[in-house]
Write a protein that holds these residues in place. Structure first.
Motif, PDB file in Angstrom:
ATOM      1  N   VAL A  13       0.841  -1.201   0.000  1.00 12.28           N
ATOM      2  CA  VAL A  13       0.000   0.000   0.000  1.00 12.28           C
ATOM      3  C   VAL A  13       0.877   1.251   0.000  1.00 12.28           C
ATOM      4  CG1 VAL A  13      -1.715   1.334   1.297  1.00 12.28           C
ATOM      5  CG2 VAL A  13      -1.918  -1.154   1.150  1.00 12.28           C
ATOM      6  N   GLY A  71      -9.033  -2.658  -5.525  1.00 12.80           N
ATOM      7  CA  GLY A  71      -7.653  -2.251  -5.772  1.00 12.80           C
ATOM      8  C   GLY A  71      -7.584  -1.332  -6.971  1.00 12.80           C
ATOM      9  N   ASP A  92      -9.942   1.052  -2.780  1.00 13.73           N
ATOM     10  CA  ASP A  92      -8.497   0.912  -2.633  1.00 13.73           C
ATOM     11  C   ASP A  92      -8.131   1.250  -1.193  1.00 13.73           C
ATOM     12  OD1 ASP A  92      -6.010   0.928  -4.895  1.00 13.73           O
ATOM     13  OD2 ASP A  92      -5.492   1.709  -2.925  1.00 13.73           O
ATOM     14  N   THR A 118     -11.157  -1.705   2.403  1.00 14.55           N
ATOM     15  CA  THR A 118     -10.636  -3.013   2.026  1.00 14.55           C
ATOM     16  C   THR A 118     -11.766  -3.900   1.523  1.00 14.55           C
ATOM     17  OG1 THR A 118     -10.992  -3.971   4.209  1.00 14.55           O
ATOM     18  CG2 THR A 118      -8.899  -2.824   3.844  1.00 14.55           C
ATOM     19  N   VAL A 137      -4.063  -7.273  -8.767  1.00 15.55           N
ATOM     20  CA  VAL A 137      -4.120  -6.990  -7.335  1.00 15.55           C
ATOM     21  C   VAL A 137      -3.610  -8.167  -6.499  1.00 15.55           C
ATOM     22  CG1 VAL A 137      -5.588  -6.284  -5.400  1.00 15.55           C
ATOM     23  CG2 VAL A 137      -6.141  -5.519  -7.709  1.00 15.55           C
ATOM     24  N   VAL A 141      -1.344  -8.644  -2.319  1.00 19.43           N
ATOM     25  CA  VAL A 141      -2.076  -8.787  -1.057  1.00 19.43           C
ATOM     26  C   VAL A 141      -1.340  -9.718  -0.097  1.00 19.43           C
ATOM     27  CG1 VAL A 141      -4.277  -8.353  -2.213  1.00 19.43           C
ATOM     28  CG2 VAL A 141      -3.532 -10.720  -1.832  1.00 19.43           C
TER      29      VAL A 141
END
Length: 249
Positions: A13, A71, A92, A118, A137, A141
Motif C-alpha cells: 500500500v 484495488g 483501494d 478493504t 491486485v 495482497v
C-alpha cells in the motif's frame, strides 16, 4: 473484522501510495498499465456483454450493472466502466490513490463511487455486485486465499469476477520482473516480488471453494512489433481468469 485476518500488505500500500500522483501520466511509472488497458477493456466488455446479453457495440452496454473495481488505484479501469454505463464502486486501501481517482473523475465528468476501504470491509457491509474486477491486485495482497474468497462472496448469482495477474514461473520472473524493471525500465524496481506471484491453480482453489466456476482462461502477451498487448494461449507470464457464480436455482 479480525485483527489477524487481513488481506492488506501495508508495504505494498505504501509503495503505490508513494507513486499516486503518477496514475494518469501515460508516460510515467504506470505506463505499462496504460498500455495494458486496451486489451483489458475489450476483454471485459466482450465477456460482460456475452454473459448479460448486452450489445458490445452499444455506447453504454453496462447500463444497470453494478461493478466493483477492487484495488482500483487511480481509476484507470473504474472510469471506462462508468463511461460504459456501469454503476461503479472503486475501492483501494490507499487514501492517496482514492483522492487522485476522485479528482480525476471530477475533472473528467465521470461518476464513480471511490472509497478508501478493504475488500473485507465491503464484504462485512453486505455489498454485492454483478461484476467484480480483480485486476493486477492478487500479487500485492497479504493473504491470497482470503482475498479471493472475500471478493467472491460479493459476486451476485449469475455475476462475474475477472482476475488478472502474473504467473509464478521462471519465464515470468525473467520477463515480467527482471526485464520489465531492469532492462525495459517499464516499472520501478521492486514493483513485483517473485514469491508473491500466483499460479492459476492457486487462484482456482479458493474460487471453487467459494462456489465460483472458472469459465474462461487467457494469457496476455506484449507484441514488440505492434507495441501493444494481445490475448494469447500462453499463460506463462500474464494471464486473466473469468469466473462466474452460478445463477440461483
Amino acid at each position: 473484522m479480525s485483527d489477524t485476518a487481513t488481506t492488506i500488505d501495508q508495504g505494498e500500500v505504501d509503495r503505490f501510495s508513494a507513486m499516486a500522483a503518477e496514475w494518469w501520466n501515460p508516460t510515467g511509472k504506470f505506463k505499462p498499465l496504460h498500455k495494458f488497458n486496451p486489451v483489458r477493456l475489450s476483454y471485459i466488455r466482450d465477456q460482460v456483454c456475452e454473459n448479460f446479453g448486452r450489445d458490445p457495440k452499444s455506447s453504454r452496454p453496462f447500463e444497470g450493472l453494478r461493478f466493483l473495481d477492487i484495488g482500483c488505484g487511480g481509476g484507470l479501469l473504474s472510469e471506462p466502466m462508468a463511461r460504459m454505463g456501469a454503476t461503479v464502486v472503486g475501492a483501494d486501501p490507499s487514501e492517496k490513490n482514492v483522492r487522485i481517482a476522485q479528482t480525476h473523475a471530477a475533472e473528467s465528468g465521470v461518476s464513480v463511487d471511490y472509497r478508501a476501504v478493504t475488500a473485507e470491509q465491503l464484504a462485512e457491509a453486505g455489498e454485492s455486485f454483478d461484476v467484480v474486477l480483480n485486476m493486477e491486485v492478487v500479487e500485492h495482497v497479504a493473504d491470497v486465499n482470503l482475498f479471493i474468497s472475500t471478493c467472491a462472496s460479493m459476486v451476485r448469482p449469475g455475476g462475474l469476477m475477472f482476475i488478472a495477474t502474473i504467473n509464478r514461473t521462471f519465464k515470468a520472473n525473467a520477463l515480467a520482473i527482471f526485464a520489465a524493471e531492469n532492462i525495459l525500465r517499464w516499472l520501478p524496481k521492486g514493483t513485483h516480488s517473485y514469491d508473491k506471484l500466483v499460479k492459476p491453480e492457486e487462484i482456482e482453489r479458493p474460487l471453487t471453494a467459494s462456489g465460483m466456476d472458472v469459465i474462461h482462461r487467457t494469457g496476455v502477451f506484449y507484441n514488440v512489433l505492434q507495441d501493444r498487448w494481445n490475448l494469447s494461449r500462453d499463460m506463462d507470464v500474464n494471464y486473466m481468469l473469468l469466473t462466474k457464480r452460478p445463477p440461483s436455482a
